[in-house]
Design a protein around this motif. Structure first.
Motif, mmCIF file in Angstrom:
data_model
loop_
_atom_site.group_PDB
_atom_site.id
_atom_site.type_symbol
_atom_site.label_atom_id
_atom_site.label_comp_id
_atom_site.label_asym_id
_atom_site.label_seq_id
_atom_site.Cartn_x
_atom_site.Cartn_y
_atom_site.Cartn_z
ATOM 1 N N GLY A 53 1.725 3.527 -7.614
ATOM 2 C CA GLY A 53 0.296 3.433 -7.360
ATOM 3 C C GLY A 53 -0.425 4.721 -7.702
ATOM 4 O O GLY A 53 -1.518 4.703 -8.285
ATOM 5 N N ARG A 62 -4.857 1.782 -1.917
ATOM 6 C CA ARG A 62 -3.623 2.533 -1.720
ATOM 7 C C ARG A 62 -2.491 1.847 -2.443
ATOM 8 O O ARG A 62 -2.483 0.617 -2.577
ATOM 9 C CB ARG A 62 -3.253 2.627 -0.231
ATOM 10 N N GLY A 63 -1.498 2.621 -2.855
ATOM 11 C CA GLY A 63 -0.315 2.044 -3.466
ATOM 12 C C GLY A 63 -0.656 1.167 -4.641
ATOM 13 O O GLY A 63 -1.441 1.548 -5.522
ATOM 14 N N THR A 68 0.811 -1.226 0.000
ATOM 15 C CA THR A 68 0.000 0.000 0.000
ATOM 16 C C THR A 68 0.843 1.275 0.000
ATOM 17 O O THR A 68 0.304 2.375 0.098
ATOM 18 C CB THR A 68 -0.943 0.040 1.211
ATOM 19 N N GLY A 69 2.161 1.134 -0.109
ATOM 20 C CA GLY A 69 3.017 2.311 -0.089
ATOM 21 C C GLY A 69 3.556 2.640 1.283
ATOM 22 O O GLY A 69 4.234 3.658 1.469
ATOM 23 N N LEU A 71 5.525 -5.218 -7.097
ATOM 24 C CA LEU A 71 6.025 -3.935 -6.624
ATOM 25 C C LEU A 71 7.161 -3.390 -7.481
ATOM 26 O O LEU A 71 7.581 -2.246 -7.292
ATOM 27 C CB LEU A 71 6.506 -4.054 -5.173
ATOM 28 N N GLU A 96 8.524 2.597 -1.473
ATOM 29 C CA GLU A 96 8.354 3.902 -2.114
ATOM 30 C C GLU A 96 7.878 3.737 -3.552
ATOM 31 O O GLU A 96 7.044 4.515 -4.038
ATOM 32 C CB GLU A 96 9.670 4.672 -2.078
ATOM 33 N N ALA A 154 5.970 1.391 -4.699
ATOM 34 C CA ALA A 154 4.541 1.083 -4.640
ATOM 35 C C ALA A 154 3.721 2.351 -4.441
ATOM 36 O O ALA A 154 2.658 2.522 -5.057
ATOM 37 C CB ALA A 154 4.259 0.087 -3.518
ATOM 38 N N ARG A 155 4.226 3.245 -3.589
ATOM 39 C CA ARG A 155 3.501 4.496 -3.345
ATOM 40 C C ARG A 155 3.462 5.355 -4.607
ATOM 41 O O ARG A 155 2.408 5.844 -5.018
ATOM 42 C CB ARG A 155 4.168 5.258 -2.204
#
Length: 392
Positions: A301, A322-323, A221-222, A363, A295, A297-298
């Motif tokens: 995303g 999220r992410g 999810t980040g 990811l 990071e 993934a954040r």
């Protein structure tokens, strides 16, 4: 040939396969006929490093040639390293290692029972697994019905703080178990402030807050874990899927006083924490950390969400999550059609239900994968408008 074999020998609880996959590399897989697909499901949020990542392959090969399994009368360096790593990443105190997410939830149920209180709360439309204990917590009546009666004392609540406060009022609740984002429901977020409110209410009424981060954990999810976005501390968190990157492993991490509930003989697992699984999980989590994939993934995303919005499809009603765990709401019950069209274009996404598409890519994805996804998903969304009754 493969489809015939599947239908003849596999238990009928498994649906017919969409394809028969033979190999993978990075964010791509190939079927037995040689066709390739961009994998934006990653084994349902499992293959955090994609397919055949050198860190994963090297850990499997090296540990398999060293020491694969010992009984739980002994400890091993990979097991202890993993327990220390998980406590560091989560902020927790103790770790029980097992083989899957459902087993992690089973351990959570036993932890709750050790409080001596009779009731366990879970949420409607949640998913926690298919073993008897985890199914008892799963808030989907159609999944539970064939196997009832299930565990006594489990109650499913609507996702509102008023309902939670009323359920906690009697003071006899052992635990609230919930997903920070409802994954199997199609990646559905909790209401704003619910998780923080649930932490405050459970603490006030002496109940454990147990989080199911099987799908949301390991950086997806980040953040390392979804509860860290909210700045709360749970009493326990169940992990699996991405922490092993494709190797079966699960864990229950406990915090504070909840770490004192399990005593000698209360729980165990023949294969849980075996050196092979633990070594692979260390390699996967180490690579996520060293390569900056939390990071990634954040950032990716946010880019993925923006790209879906820019497609401008009238079929898309909302994007949640999220992410790199996103759910796309559809204006019509055609998620199965969209997912099939995507597969025909060489893109793997998931129809979580008839009106939501789930995305959970590795990811490691970058610009090339985002470009390819956008092109193929745009085509998948271009289905003729139909009367909703036609899909009933």
């Amino acid at each position: 040939m493969y489809t015939e074999v599947f239908s003849r020998v596999m238990m009928r609880s498994a649906p017919a396969p969409l394809k028969v996959l033979a190999r993978g590399e990075g964010a791509r897989v190939w079927d037995v006929d040689g066709a390739d697909y961009l994998d934006f499901l990653a084994g349902i949020a499992v293959n955090a490093l994609g397919h055949a990542h050198p860190a994963f392959v090297g850990a499997v090969a090296d540990q398999a040639a060293t020491l694969a399994h010992v009984s739980n009368y002994f400890a091993t360096p990979p097991q202890l390293e993993l327990a220390e790593r998980l406590t560091r990443l989560t902020g927790g105190s103790r770790v029980f290692l097992c083989n899957s997410g459902a087993e992690a939830i089973e351990a959570a149920v036993k932890l709750a029972r050790l409080t001596g209180k009779p009731r366990i709360l879970a949420l409607e439309n949640a998913f926690h697994g298919r073993t008897i204990g985890s199914l008892s917590l799963t808030g989907k009546p159609a999944l539970r019905a064939p196997f009832e009666p299930l565990l006594p004392g489990v109650e499913h609540l609507p996702t509102s703080l008023d309902a939670l406060e009323a359920a906690l009022a009697a003071g006899d609740v052992a635990a609230l178990v919930l997903e920070p984002i409802k994954g199997e429901a199609g990646v559905v977020e909790l209401p704003e402030g619910y998780l923080a409110g649930a932490r405050e209410l459970t603490e006030r009424h002496g109940a454990l807050l147990i989080l199911d981060e099987i799908q949301t954990g390991a950086g997806r999810t980040g953040d390392w874990f979804a509860y860290q976005h909210e700045g709360i501390v749970p009493d326990a968190v169940a992990l699996a899927k991405g922490i092993g990157g494709g190797f079966p492993i699960g864990a229950l991490v406990t915090f504070g006083a909840a770490s004192d509930l399990f005593g000698p003989g209360h729980h165990g697992s023949t294969f849980g924490g075996n050196p092979l699984a633990a070594r692979v999980a260390n390699a996967v989590l180490g690579e996520i950390e060293d390569a900056g994939l939390v990071e990634n993934a954040r950032r990716r995303g946010a880019e993925l969400r923006a790209r879906i919005e820019l497609i401008g499809s009238p079929l898309v009603t909302d994007i949640q999550g999220r992410g790199l765990l996103l759910g796309i709401g559809l204006a019509e019950p055609v998620a199965g059609i969209v997912a099939r069209r995507a597969l025909d274009e060489g893109l793997i996404v998931n129809a979580a239900n008839e009106s939501r598409i789930r995305l959970a890519p590795p990811l490691i994805i970058g610009d090339d994968e985002l470009h390819e996804f956008t092109r193929k998903f745009t085509v998948a969304l271009e289905i003729p408008h139909t009367d909703p009754g036609e899909h009933a």
